[in-house]
Structures are given as structure tokens and as C-alpha cells.
Design an enzyme around this catalytic site. Structure first.
Site, PDB file in Angstrom:
ATOM      1  N   CYS A 208       0.836  -1.189   0.000  1.00  0.00           N
ATOM      2  CA  CYS A 208       0.000   0.000   0.000  1.00  0.00           C
ATOM      3  C   CYS A 208       0.877   1.246   0.000  1.00  0.00           C
ATOM      4  O   CYS A 208       1.863   1.317   0.740  1.00  0.00           O
ATOM      5  CB  CYS A 208      -0.918   0.018   1.216  1.00  0.00           C
TER       6      CYS A 208
ATOM      7  N   ASP B 254      -6.119  10.854  -5.088  1.00  0.00           N
ATOM      8  CA  ASP B 254      -5.497   9.896  -4.170  1.00  0.00           C
ATOM      9  C   ASP B 254      -4.187   9.441  -4.818  1.00  0.00           C
ATOM     10  O   ASP B 254      -3.925   9.700  -5.994  1.00  0.00           O
ATOM     11  CB  ASP B 254      -6.438   8.709  -3.931  1.00  0.00           C
ATOM     12  N   ASN B 255      -3.372   8.758  -4.028  1.00  0.00           N
ATOM     13  CA  ASN B 255      -2.152   8.152  -4.557  1.00  0.00           C
ATOM     14  C   ASN B 255      -1.221   9.139  -5.258  1.00  0.00           C
ATOM     15  O   ASN B 255      -0.683   8.870  -6.329  1.00  0.00           O
ATOM     16  CB  ASN B 255      -2.503   6.979  -5.481  1.00  0.00           C
TER      17      ASN B 255
END
Lengths: 485, 485
Positions: free
Chosen positions: A126, A258-259
Site C-alpha cells: 500500500c 489519491d495516490n
């Protein structure tokens, strides 16, 4: 088509453990939308009951070995898990569309029967792994991951590159968008990956329907998911429904917001106010960065010195794991007992090389062909014996890894709004206890609630500066080192 | 076959400057074996008269812009330069042998007529760039490079991958060995590169016979060389004679005993005594690591404050360049005026993107097709305006870059025996001068001889510790910061 294929001979031990499945739905899930999802009670829930986001206890993960069973593989869900009946599995459909000459709709049955199947050992991580350490410095936008947001399994399925090649992408195509069947707050989860990587056999980007020889668990994408080795887990879309070939990056909400690792000076307020930061593809995280974690000594582990005198050569095996992105091998792991003034070289074990050395063989209905590539897609394990007396005299143990590109983990935390790809030196503090014993402290302890005695918690309580050269430990003698020759 | 092709329309400015050639042999070379090699007197010789190893003065390199003329392109020779007459160029032969189905001997004429020709902007960097900084800490095995062991040109020729593909490598082949026509102390210079990279169009590994539209200069491999973007210069074999496809890395002396980053605890004595260190392929340097350099303010540059008061908003453009390996883009460049406590984001200009945006066009007899790949093979330029008053109040300016894989330059020097891939933060010190002026100091100044007033020289003279948190500057107030909350 057989969905079993478990009879295959496997040249290495422990596969049976990795195949062990969980049957029971936990009480906490029984009344919610995930009431069809069996889960292992040993997983630590990081975001409460729902959505389910979880990592294994660090030592359990490590002790389990090279292959992580699905039951304790980390989970990152954005919403409820799609419910798919076993009898629907083979009829599950995905579409391949966008900038291709041959748009297609394929069932999982087609994917299995029309494309060469592979079984590949792949580590997923993750992007938020170790985020809790950043949140301890300054709260960012994400929830607390410890250091176990990483797992490694054998995944079986077709190569995404073979499927996309069959669809014949246009010359100007650069990305493959992916979309799942889930339906979280901001629409179906979707993101993208670069087309040249999809077509590169060294990358081994897969459409997988089995994990460790078993059909996918609901939490891991049942019945079909993308698995992108060397890239943050957030790109490996689960419950896959759609592949769109495109010239530009995905416009999905989750891809934009995100990310990303925004520049360190961008505050949460600034990131919220100015959406432009989120549209700069340079800040989009694809490849993982170099990382190493100390597992033993554990957090709160006590070491006694009753029968050990200062002349003793008795040693303790300091050990943990390391990983990297982009298919690049971890080249070395070093530890320091003097805060980076000097370093010792650890031994590294690369279990992935056993697969490489084994040549081509069949497993779970897929071909294992690690021997045909030069990339490294799995975690590795490091160890170094240190005299217990040296540990007693040290203030801490820090570890850093360097990859084969000579990228090294930095001493300094790169704080960022989403607190992703946190890879500053992993530090275990050494604290004196009664009777000459010492106690080890990890930075944090993964859980939703309290901090369970990590050193960051202690330093904050003492009013120390975690980001200082001494990590906030009040030690007058260290200041003298500054100007020494 | 025409070896001219200079008439092509070029969509960007300054190509004429980049094509300017040097005709004269310098007096220092006239009596030696390199008496046939014209050289630019502005290049700084780093190893005396012979072999020729040189870099341009840092500001000259930067001021010249995106394209570096051959005349001031850095040079790394291991022995005398092979002498090749113009009339021999097209008949120059190379062999392709080893683990291939179709071994071949090709002339340069064949290479040009039988394979698609490309012209590609490519940055080459010596693995030893910034080595002088490491030698100032502790003398290693190599000679002193400043920070200008880097250059960027347009290279024309065939793709190495096309040539190797035609030779049909065996399934077990993993490396391409390369050997030159030179004959230095330990035999012909040779090394290798990974076969999957050779076959990857994103890597653009070339067999080049032209630089900036002119036939190769003797110092740059006349008549034919390998050019491997994103990889240390030492793998781009000049005066190419032989390509050998193999299962294992090159056994050439220079491959084993050069171009490695051994673990930091390996001393020069240990490295000499124990040859095993040199045979561990994990320590072999291929890809460059992330790097950024401050060019302005220059070393010894003086800034006056006669007409500037503390309220002034007058700014100075701090600027320099950055680069990275493996085709991965430099994602951001940040500077700090407070030793890493806070950072500011610089603007980055990527001239390579002009080529990407221009589509496919012909240049120098080759196709420019940057638009067809997603990799970044060239340096980029960063700039940030800083108030002069802030510079006056700072002790130093440090810069660090982070690539798109979120690999960041470390604060700490990774000292190693060959002093290669040195990429700790580039620091320019600020020193007070008379009348309220300040003077900037780079770490070192490239030359064979004295240090010309870099801050490392000063710190050593003062007995300071270059590797300390204050880089050896004696500043009592900084020590207080250690434990602040």
C-alpha cells in the site's frame, strides 16, 4: 476449464499454509454490507468496521514467511465489497475499449482459455505503508498504516499485456485505465497504468483470478483483479470490470485525488484549496520506492542482561524485510548503531531467486517463468547478528536499504499531505529498564486506537522534535558531535 | 549513403552552436599518442595530459543550454584514442556474436543502410560526477570530477535492439557485452548492459555515429559508439568493435573492477584485499540516480547589498540543472535555506518535451521519435527566485531533487571506494564579506590542482567535520535546535 489445478507439484515448502482459507464471517461484519466476506480475526482494522482496511501484526506477517496467505494479506477497500457468487465467476465480464482497433468483451472463461496463464510471485504494498509515522509528525489526509501494509502471494492469470496487445492499441495510446465493480463514495474506483509497462514482460502485469492457488477472496478482488508488481497497491484494481486504452491519464476521481505525493510544502489546507496540485501527473505515485523495516527486535521487546557481561560475544539476530519498486532489486541493507556515523552490512535472502533458479514449471494452472526475466518483483529478508552488549550500548538501531540503482532511503522524512511512500530510515529506539535490561521501541504500533508504546508517542509526550537529528531524544552529549573533525 | 544530412530543418534554435567543431590539436597533446585529437582548450583536464579526462566549467556547460557541443562534452578515456581516418569510417566493422542464432559482422555502412536510423536527445553522465566531494571526505580510488561530468547531445544511428533482434538472441541470453577498439592498461575496454533494456524501446539504446549532426569526434568514439541513456557513461562503449550476447555479465577487467558502488564500510584496503566485493553484480552501477546541481550563484560569486535594505523585495534567480537514470523523470526540485527544516519548490523546464511535442520528424538522417515513448532521457533545468535579503540571512542553499518514483536525494553522503553516484544534497555555503556583501561557495571546484575556494576546502582547513549536520560549520546556535519541539 478447471478452477482447481491444486494438484500441481510445488518445488518449495509452505505452500499448504499459504493456501489455508478463512470460512467465517466475523461478528463485526455480520450486520454490515460486507456480511458475505470471511475475514481473519488476527488482522488489525485500521479504519474501524467499514470500509475494511487492515494489516497483519508485523511479526506475524514476517514469521509467516515469503508467501502471505490471503487471510492475512493486507486489505485496502474504499467501500463495500462486491458480492459475487461462485457460479458467476467464469461468466464475469470485462470490456477492453478506448483507443484500440479491436474492442472486446471477455469473460473470465475467455481469459483463461484464450490466453497463456502464468503464476507469478508478487509483492503488493500500500502506498500508505508507514503512514502512521507521518501522521505522528503532522496529521495528513490518510488513515494510519503501520509497517505491514505489504504482502506477497502467488497470483495466477493472464498477462494484461497479452490482452491489450490482442485489442491492438493505437500508436498514440499511452495509458491503460482500469475500473472496478465497487461503488465507493466517489464512484467506481478507477485509475491507470502506463501502456509501455503493460507491454513489458519484465513488469509481469497480470489479470489474476487466483491467489496462492485458490480463487480470489472477496477482499482481494473476487473474481478478477489487476496485479501490478513494483507499483503501489492502489493501481491494482480489484473486481475488475473495464479496461480503457487512452492517450492521457485516468480522469477517475480516485486517480486524481489519491495516490499522489505532493511536494512537502503543500499543506492540507493548500491541497484542499488548490486542485491544480492534484492534476500534476509528476506527483502521481506509480513505482514504489526503496524500503526496509526492522521486525526483530519487536516493539516493546525486553532484553535481559542478567547472565551477560561486557565481554560477552552473545549475539542477537536483528532482522526484517525490504522491498523496492519498478522491478529493481534491493541491492543492500545496512544498519547503524551510532545514528548513521557508521554502517554494517546485513545478509539478504531473496526467496524469489528460488523461483528464478527453478526454471519453467506449472503451478495452479499457470506457467511459472521467473527465470525468463531479470526483474525483482518480491520482498526480501535481511539479517545481521549484533552483540547484545552493543545493543545495550546503542541508543537506537536504524536500517536503510539501497537499490541496484543506488537509490538509498533518506534519513529525513518527506512529509506530504497524503503521507505516502514514507521511507525515511526505520528506527528502533533502545530504552533502559530495571536491572540493566533494555526495551526496544518501534516508531509506532499499527492499530486504529492508541500508540502502544512506540517511541514517537513517547517523544511527543516529552515535547521532543521527532524530525531532529536525535529524533527528539534529549541527549546532551550528541550535540557535541556537530563540529567534531 | 550520405554522411552529411545537415540540411534537415530543425524546429528549435541553437543547433548551429551545438554543431560547432574544434579543428586544432592543443600543444599539450601534440607530442603524445593523442596528437590526432582536436580539443577545446576550455575543457578542464582532470587527470593531467593523458589519458584525457575532462569536464567543462560548470557555468559554461549550463549557459550553453540544452544541447552540449561535442567540443565541451565531458570526456572519459582510459587510454590513447584510437586513430581512424575519415575514409575508413563507412568500412568500420563490428561483430555480433555469442548466444545468437545469426552471428554477424556489420560495417557502419550496413548499420546505416539496413536499419532504421534515429536521432535522439540523450544525456550522458559519468558515474564519477561529483566525486571530488567524496575525495575531500576520504580519498577513494578515483580522480576528481566536479559537477559537470554530464552533457546532452543529439545522437544519430541505429537502435541496438534492432541489431540484436536481427541476430536472434537465445532464450537464455540476459546481457549484451560491448568491447571497444582502445587498448588501455588492462586490455580493450569492455562492459555490458542488460538484454531486456536493449530490447525496450523506452530505453532508446543506440549505436551512434553522429553527435549533433556531425560525425563522431575521436574523443567521443569515432567512428561508432554505444549510447545508453539513463545509465552511467561507463557503459556507453566508444570505438565499438564487438557485441557479445551472453547469459552472464561481462568478464572484462573494467566491468569487474570499475563502475561499482561498494558498500560504504568497504575501505580501499579491504576492496583491494578481497576481490569478491567486485564480483557481486548487485553493486554494479547501471542506472544513474537522482541528482540536482546548483549552478548560480557560482562558486566565489559576490553579492553586494549596498542599495538593498532589509525591506527589499529584490530577488536573485537561483538555478541549475537536474537529471535522473532509468528513463524516469525528475518530478520536483526543492531548495532549503534553513538546512532542510523547510523547502521551497523550484520551477522545472524540460526541453526534452519540446521534442516530444514536435511529433515525428527527420533530423541528421535519423527519425526523431521522442513522442513515441514515455521515458525521460535528458537533463532538465530548474529555477527559483529568492529574495536577496533571504540569501544574506541564510547560511547556505541546499538543493535536492525527487524523481517520479519518489526517490529523493539523501542528506547524507554515501561514501564508497570508487566514489561513484555521489548524490547527497548539493550545498552552496553563504559567507559574509566586507561591507555587508556575501560570497557563495560551492563544495568544490573542478580542476586537477587546488580547490579554488570551495567550502569543503575551508572546512577541512578549519578542522570541521564535513559530514556533520552543519557540514562542519562552527555555529553554536544550531545545536540548540536538536531538541526543540
Amino acid at each position: 476449464i478447471s478452477l482447481k489445478g491444486d494438484e500441481t507439484k510445488y518445488p518449495f515448502p509452505v505452500i499448504e499454509d499459504a493456501k489455508k482459507r478463512i470460512e467465517d464471517v466475523l461478528e463485526i461484519d455480520a450486520k454490515g454490507e460486507d456480511n458475505h466476506v470471511p475475514r481473519d480475526p488476527r488482522l488489525l482494522r485500521l479504519t474501524g468496521a467499514h470500509p475494511f482496511n487492515a494489516e497483519a501484526p508485523l511479526s506475524l506477517l514476517y514469521d509467516t514467511g515469503f508467501l502471505t496467505p490471503a487471510a492475512i494479506h493486507f486489505v485496502r477497500n474504499h467501500g463495500p465489497v462486491p458480492k459475487v457468487q461462485d457460479e458467476e465467476i467464469l461468466n464475469w465480464e470485462i470490456s477492453i475499449e478506448g483507443m484500440v482497433q479491436n474492442p472486446m468483451v471477455l469473460t473470465l472463461r475467455d481469459l483463461i482459455s484464450e490466453f497463456t496463464q502464468y503464476t507469478v510471485p508478487i509483492t503488493l504494498v500500500c502506498a500508505g505503508n508507514r503512514r502512521k509515522e507521518q501522521n505522528m509528525v503532522k496529521k495528513g489526509a490518510g488513515f494510519n498504516w503501520g509497517a505491514a501494509g505489504i504482502s506477497n502471494s502467488l497470483w495466477t492469470g493472464a498477462m494484461l499485456g497479452d490482452v491489450i496487445r490482442k485489442a491492438k492499441p493505437h500508436r498514440k495510446a499511452r495509458f491503460v485505465w482500469m475500473e472496478g465493480a465497487d461503488n465507493p463514495a466517489n464512484g467506481a474506483y478507477g485509475t491507470c497504468v502506463r501502456l509501455p509497462w503493460v507491454l513489458d514482460p519484465e513488469r509481469s502485469i497480470m489479470l489474476a483470478y487466483k491467489q496462492n492457488g485458490c480463487l480470489l477472496e472477496p477482499d482481494h478482488g473476487k473474481p478478477l483483479r489487476v496485479v501490478i508488481p513494483g507499483v503501489i497497491g492502489g493501481r491494482s484494481v480489484k473486481w475488475l470490470k473495464k479496461l480503457i486504452v487512452a492517450e492521457t491519464p485516468s480522469t477517475n476521481w480516485y486517480h486524481y485525488f489519491d495516490n499522489k505525493v505532493l511536494p512537502t510544502m503543500v499543506t492540507p489546507e493548500e491541497a484542499k484549496a488548490n486542485k491544480e496540485w492534484w492534476k500534476d501527473e509528476r506527483y502521481t505515485v506509480y513505482n514504489l520506492n526503496i524500503q526496509s523495516i526492522i521486525v526483530y527486535p519487536e516493539n516493546r521487546e525486553l532484553m535481559q542482561f542478567k547472565d551477560i557481561n561486557s565481554e560477552s560475544n552473545e549475539t542477537y539476530p536483528v532482522r526484517g524485510f525490504a522491498y523496492n519498486g519498478g522491478g529493481i532489486r534491493v541491492g543492500r541493507v545496512e544498519i547503524s548503531l551510532d545514528r548513521g556515523k557508521s554502517w554494517r552490512l546485513a545478509e539478504i535472502d531473496y526467496p524469489e531467486d528460488k523461483y528464478r533458479d527453478a526454471g519453467i514449471f506449472e503451478l495452479f494452472g499457470g506457467e511459472v517463468n521467473v527465470c525468463e526475466r531479470m526483474s525483482y518483483l518480491c520482498w526480501c529478508f535481511w539479517k545481521i547478528d549484533v552483540k547484545k552488549i552493543e545493543l545495550k550500548n546503542a541508543k537506537d538501531i536504524v536500517v536503510r536499504a539501497m537499490d541496484e540503482n543506488m537509490c538509498v532511503q533518506p534519513r529525513d522524512m518527506y512529509w506530504n499531505v497524503t503521507s505516502m511512500l514514507n521511507n525515511w530510515w526505520y528506527r528502533v529506539a533502545v530504552q533502559s529498564e530495571e536491572n540493566g535490561a533494555i526495551r526496544f521501541e518501534h516508531p509506532v504500533h499499527a492499530t486504529k486506537g492508541g500508540n502502544n508504546g512506540g517511541w514517537m508517542d513517547r517523544i511527543k509526550a516529552e515535547g521532543g522534535n521527532i524530525l531532529s537529528r536525535t529524533w527528539g531524544e534529549k541527549e546532551g552529549d550528541d550535540n557535541q558531535d556537530e563540529n567534531e573533525g
